[in-house]
Design a protein around this motif. Structure first.
Motif, PDB file in Angstrom:
ATOM      1  N   LEU A  83     -11.734 -29.172   9.232  1.00 42.87           N
ATOM      2  CA  LEU A  83     -12.843 -28.047   8.790  1.00 42.87           C
ATOM      3  C   LEU A  83     -13.306 -27.401   9.975  1.00 42.87           C
ATOM      4  O   LEU A  83     -13.607 -26.291   9.824  1.00 42.87           O
ATOM      5  N   THR A  84     -13.349 -28.028  11.095  1.00 43.27           N
ATOM      6  CA  THR A  84     -13.816 -27.185  12.390  1.00 43.27           C
ATOM      7  C   THR A  84     -12.839 -26.188  12.866  1.00 43.27           C
ATOM      8  O   THR A  84     -13.399 -25.046  13.071  1.00 43.27           O
ATOM      9  N   ARG A  85     -11.737 -26.491  12.697  1.00 45.12           N
ATOM     10  CA  ARG A  85     -10.654 -25.636  12.928  1.00 45.12           C
ATOM     11  C   ARG A  85     -10.679 -24.310  11.844  1.00 45.12           C
ATOM     12  O   ARG A  85     -10.599 -23.159  12.162  1.00 45.12           O
ATOM     13  N   GLY A  86     -10.939 -24.519  10.601  1.00 43.05           N
ATOM     14  CA  GLY A  86     -11.274 -23.688   9.511  1.00 43.05           C
ATOM     15  C   GLY A  86     -12.335 -22.603   9.892  1.00 43.05           C
ATOM     16  O   GLY A  86     -12.165 -21.432   9.742  1.00 43.05           O
ATOM     17  N   VAL A  87     -13.533 -23.208  10.117  1.00 45.01           N
ATOM     18  CA  VAL A  87     -14.602 -22.503  10.473  1.00 45.01           C
ATOM     19  C   VAL A  87     -14.579 -21.633  11.713  1.00 45.01           C
ATOM     20  O   VAL A  87     -14.707 -20.516  11.715  1.00 45.01           O
ATOM     21  N   VAL A  88     -14.080 -22.274  12.806  1.00 46.57           N
ATOM     22  CA  VAL A  88     -14.157 -21.328  14.168  1.00 46.57           C
ATOM     23  C   VAL A  88     -12.844 -20.438  13.878  1.00 46.57           C
ATOM     24  O   VAL A  88     -12.927 -19.179  14.561  1.00 46.57           O
ATOM     25  N   GLY A  89     -11.911 -20.450  13.202  1.00 51.96           N
ATOM     26  CA  GLY A  89     -10.771 -19.829  12.948  1.00 51.96           C
ATOM     27  C   GLY A  89     -11.363 -18.406  12.189  1.00 51.96           C
ATOM     28  O   GLY A  89     -10.823 -17.430  12.502  1.00 51.96           O
ATOM     29  N   SER A  90     -11.915 -18.697  11.168  1.00 55.56           N
ATOM     30  CA  SER A  90     -12.601 -17.831  10.255  1.00 55.56           C
ATOM     31  C   SER A  90     -13.692 -16.896  10.940  1.00 55.56           C
ATOM     32  O   SER A  90     -13.617 -15.654  10.616  1.00 55.56           O
ATOM     33  N   LEU A  91     -14.348 -17.565  11.841  1.00 59.23           N
ATOM     34  CA  LEU A  91     -15.247 -16.564  12.557  1.00 59.23           C
ATOM     35  C   LEU A  91     -14.689 -15.938  13.394  1.00 59.23           C
ATOM     36  O   LEU A  91     -15.065 -14.793  13.654  1.00 59.23           O
ATOM     37  N   ALA A  92     -13.499 -16.191  14.167  1.00 60.69           N
ATOM     38  CA  ALA A  92     -12.776 -15.412  15.005  1.00 60.69           C
ATOM     39  C   ALA A  92     -12.329 -14.339  14.498  1.00 60.69           C
ATOM     40  O   ALA A  92     -12.047 -12.991  14.780  1.00 60.69           O
ATOM     41  N   ILE A  93     -11.893 -14.461  13.035  1.00 58.05           N
ATOM     42  CA  ILE A  93     -11.197 -13.142  12.315  1.00 58.05           C
ATOM     43  C   ILE A  93     -12.374 -12.140  11.964  1.00 58.05           C
ATOM     44  O   ILE A  93     -12.422 -11.060  12.088  1.00 58.05           O
ATOM     45  N   VAL A  94     -13.563 -12.948  11.637  1.00 48.23           N
ATOM     46  CA  VAL A  94     -14.478 -11.989  11.049  1.00 48.23           C
ATOM     47  C   VAL A  94     -15.001 -10.981  12.447  1.00 48.23           C
ATOM     48  O   VAL A  94     -15.439  -9.893  12.528  1.00 48.23           O
ATOM     49  N   CYS A  95     -15.311 -11.829  13.720  1.00 49.07           N
ATOM     50  CA  CYS A  95     -15.710 -11.027  14.776  1.00 49.07           C
ATOM     51  C   CYS A  95     -14.947 -10.112  15.181  1.00 49.07           C
ATOM     52  O   CYS A  95     -14.911  -8.921  15.722  1.00 49.07           O
ATOM     53  N   TYR A  96     -13.342 -10.503  15.133  1.00 51.94           N
ATOM     54  CA  TYR A  96     -12.081  -9.672  15.584  1.00 51.94           C
ATOM     55  C   TYR A  96     -12.236  -8.410  14.788  1.00 51.94           C
ATOM     56  O   TYR A  96     -12.074  -7.187  15.158  1.00 51.94           O
ATOM     57  N   THR A  97     -12.189  -8.719  13.423  1.00 55.24           N
ATOM     58  CA  THR A  97     -12.266  -7.563  12.363  1.00 55.24           C
ATOM     59  C   THR A  97     -13.326  -6.538  12.556  1.00 55.24           C
ATOM     60  O   THR A  97     -13.434  -5.284  12.399  1.00 55.24           O
ATOM     61  N   GLU A  98     -14.773  -7.048  12.807  1.00 56.98           N
ATOM     62  CA  GLU A  98     -15.758  -6.288  13.099  1.00 56.98           C
ATOM     63  C   GLU A  98     -15.656  -5.393  14.295  1.00 56.98           C
ATOM     64  O   GLU A  98     -16.179  -4.243  14.535  1.00 56.98           O
ATOM     65  N   SER A  99     -15.144  -6.127  15.279  1.00 55.10           N
ATOM     66  CA  SER A  99     -14.981  -5.412  16.753  1.00 55.10           C
ATOM     67  C   SER A  99     -13.762  -4.026  16.540  1.00 55.10           C
ATOM     68  O   SER A  99     -14.235  -3.116  17.086  1.00 55.10           O
ATOM     69  N   LEU A 100     -12.924  -4.368  15.713  1.00 55.16           N
ATOM     70  CA  LEU A 100     -12.024  -3.266  15.288  1.00 55.16           C
ATOM     71  C   LEU A 100     -12.624  -2.177  14.539  1.00 55.16           C
ATOM     72  O   LEU A 100     -12.358  -0.879  14.938  1.00 55.16           O
ATOM     73  N   ALA A 101     -13.840  -2.246  14.121  1.00 61.29           N
ATOM     74  CA  ALA A 101     -14.527  -1.283  13.225  1.00 61.29           C
ATOM     75  C   ALA A 101     -15.480  -0.474  14.397  1.00 61.29           C
ATOM     76  O   ALA A 101     -15.622   0.687  14.213  1.00 61.29           O
ATOM     77  N   ARG A 102     -15.740  -1.287  15.573  1.00 57.80           N
ATOM     78  CA  ARG A 102     -16.613  -0.790  16.354  1.00 57.80           C
ATOM     79  C   ARG A 102     -16.127  -0.131  17.757  1.00 57.80           C
ATOM     80  O   ARG A 102     -16.735   0.591  18.413  1.00 57.80           O
ATOM     81  N   LEU A 103     -14.875  -0.434  17.945  1.00 49.58           N
ATOM     82  CA  LEU A 103     -14.245  -0.134  19.152  1.00 49.58           C
ATOM     83  C   LEU A 103     -12.859   0.456  18.955  1.00 49.58           C
ATOM     84  O   LEU A 103     -12.224   0.321  18.002  1.00 49.58           O
ATOM     85  N   PRO A 104     -12.545   1.227  19.852  1.00 46.35           N
ATOM     86  CA  PRO A 104     -10.926   1.785  20.070  1.00 46.35           C
ATOM     87  C   PRO A 104     -10.064   0.476  19.794  1.00 46.35           C
ATOM     88  O   PRO A 104     -10.278  -0.663  20.401  1.00 46.35           O
ATOM     89  N   LEU A 105      -8.987   0.709  18.922  1.00 46.71           N
ATOM     90  CA  LEU A 105      -7.918  -0.458  18.737  1.00 46.71           C
ATOM     91  C   LEU A 105      -7.406  -1.027  20.090  1.00 46.71           C
ATOM     92  O   LEU A 105      -7.451  -2.090  20.044  1.00 46.71           O
ATOM     93  N   THR A 106      -7.186  -0.073  21.160  1.00 53.44           N
ATOM     94  CA  THR A 106      -6.571  -0.679  22.304  1.00 53.44           C
ATOM     95  C   THR A 106      -7.544  -1.670  23.034  1.00 53.44           C
ATOM     96  O   THR A 106      -7.261  -2.582  23.606  1.00 53.44           O
ATOM     97  N   ILE A 107      -8.993  -1.053  23.061  1.00 51.61           N
ATOM     98  CA  ILE A 107      -9.948  -1.747  23.951  1.00 51.61           C
ATOM     99  C   ILE A 107     -10.175  -3.191  23.005  1.00 51.61           C
ATOM    100  O   ILE A 107     -10.381  -4.038  23.809  1.00 51.61           O
ATOM    101  N   ALA A 108     -10.350  -3.211  21.910  1.00 51.94           N
ATOM    102  CA  ALA A 108     -10.659  -4.452  21.078  1.00 51.94           C
ATOM    103  C   ALA A 108      -9.554  -5.333  21.367  1.00 51.94           C
ATOM    104  O   ALA A 108      -9.767  -6.590  21.440  1.00 51.94           O
TER     105      ALA A 108
END
Length: 224
Positions: A83-108
């Motif tokens: 469960l811990t792996r699932g939660v932190v992994g999913s949070l990583a995807i959420v943060c990563y996806t949102e950063s791609l929306a706010r930053l240039p692709l290469t920077i993110a």
């Protein structure tokens, strides 16, 4: 069972090792494009759903060949760690996806790739894995490089600085990814089935995203 029986395990591993970064880059590009039309959690739900479907298909295929017991997978040995792996992994995807929306692709991409350095430190601290002094200089250099990228100007031109929220999200994505990899390593050392680790990760991602989409208050995705 190897994916390509005609190849040796070493050659198969080499092909997969070089294919993975290409697939990650394609996923990042597709995510960047989709972020203009879909919210972060909608993208995360789609990504997790596809992962879940492919994992279930692989599981059923392995079960039909007799190489894996489905009943054994239904009795995980370390549910809390899964469960811990699932939660932190999913949070990583959420943060990563949102950063791609706010930053240039290469920077993110560059900032989020800090996770190998953080993962090495976490595995040493939490799992007691060896950490040599010779590994410290590359980590310091890597972190310094990320700091230079994070404080640079937006590649769109002019003096516009990078989004502070975007940079923070990319750093959070790196931290959560490092934690997820450390959890995967811990599960592997405890003998948990790799496919169960992937299954739990995809399932938790689907549930978290669906809750946010269908039950969270308001329709704003929080971007500004």
């Amino acid at each position: 069972h190897p994916w390509w029986p005609m190849l040796s395990p070493a050659r198969e591993a080499l092909i997969l090792r070089f294919t993975a970064p290409l697939l990650f880059a394609l996923t990042a590009s597709a995510t960047k494009g989709a972020s203009a039309a879909f919210s972060t959690f909608e993208i995360t739900l789609l990504r997790s759903s596809l992962n879940l479907c492919m994992t279930i298909a692989l599981l059923l295929s392995s079960a039909m060949r007799g190489s894996m017991s489905v009943t054994k997978l239904l009795r995980p040995g370390h549910p809390l760690l899964l469960l811990t792996r699932g939660v932190v992994g999913s949070l990583a995807i959420v943060c990563y996806t949102e950063s791609l929306a706010r930053l240039p692709l290469t920077i993110a991409l560059t900032i989020s790739r800090l996770h190998p350095f953080l993962g090495g430190l976490l595995s040493a601290a939490l799992l007691g894995e060896p950490f040599r002094a010779s590994q410290l200089p590359p980590i310091v250099i890597g972190m310094a490089g990320v700091c230079l990228v994070a404080t640079s100007k937006d590649s769109g031109g002019g003096d516009k600085t990078l989004s502070a929220v975007g940079v923070a999200l990319a750093l959070a994505a790196a931290a959560f990814t490092a934690a997820a990899f450390t959890a995967v390593r811990a599960l592997h050392k405890r003998g948990e089935q790799p496919i169960l680790v992937i299954l739990a990760f995809s399932f938790v991602g689907c549930v978290m995203s669906a809750i946010k989409i269908f039950w969270a208050e308001g329709g704003d995705d929080g971007r500004s």
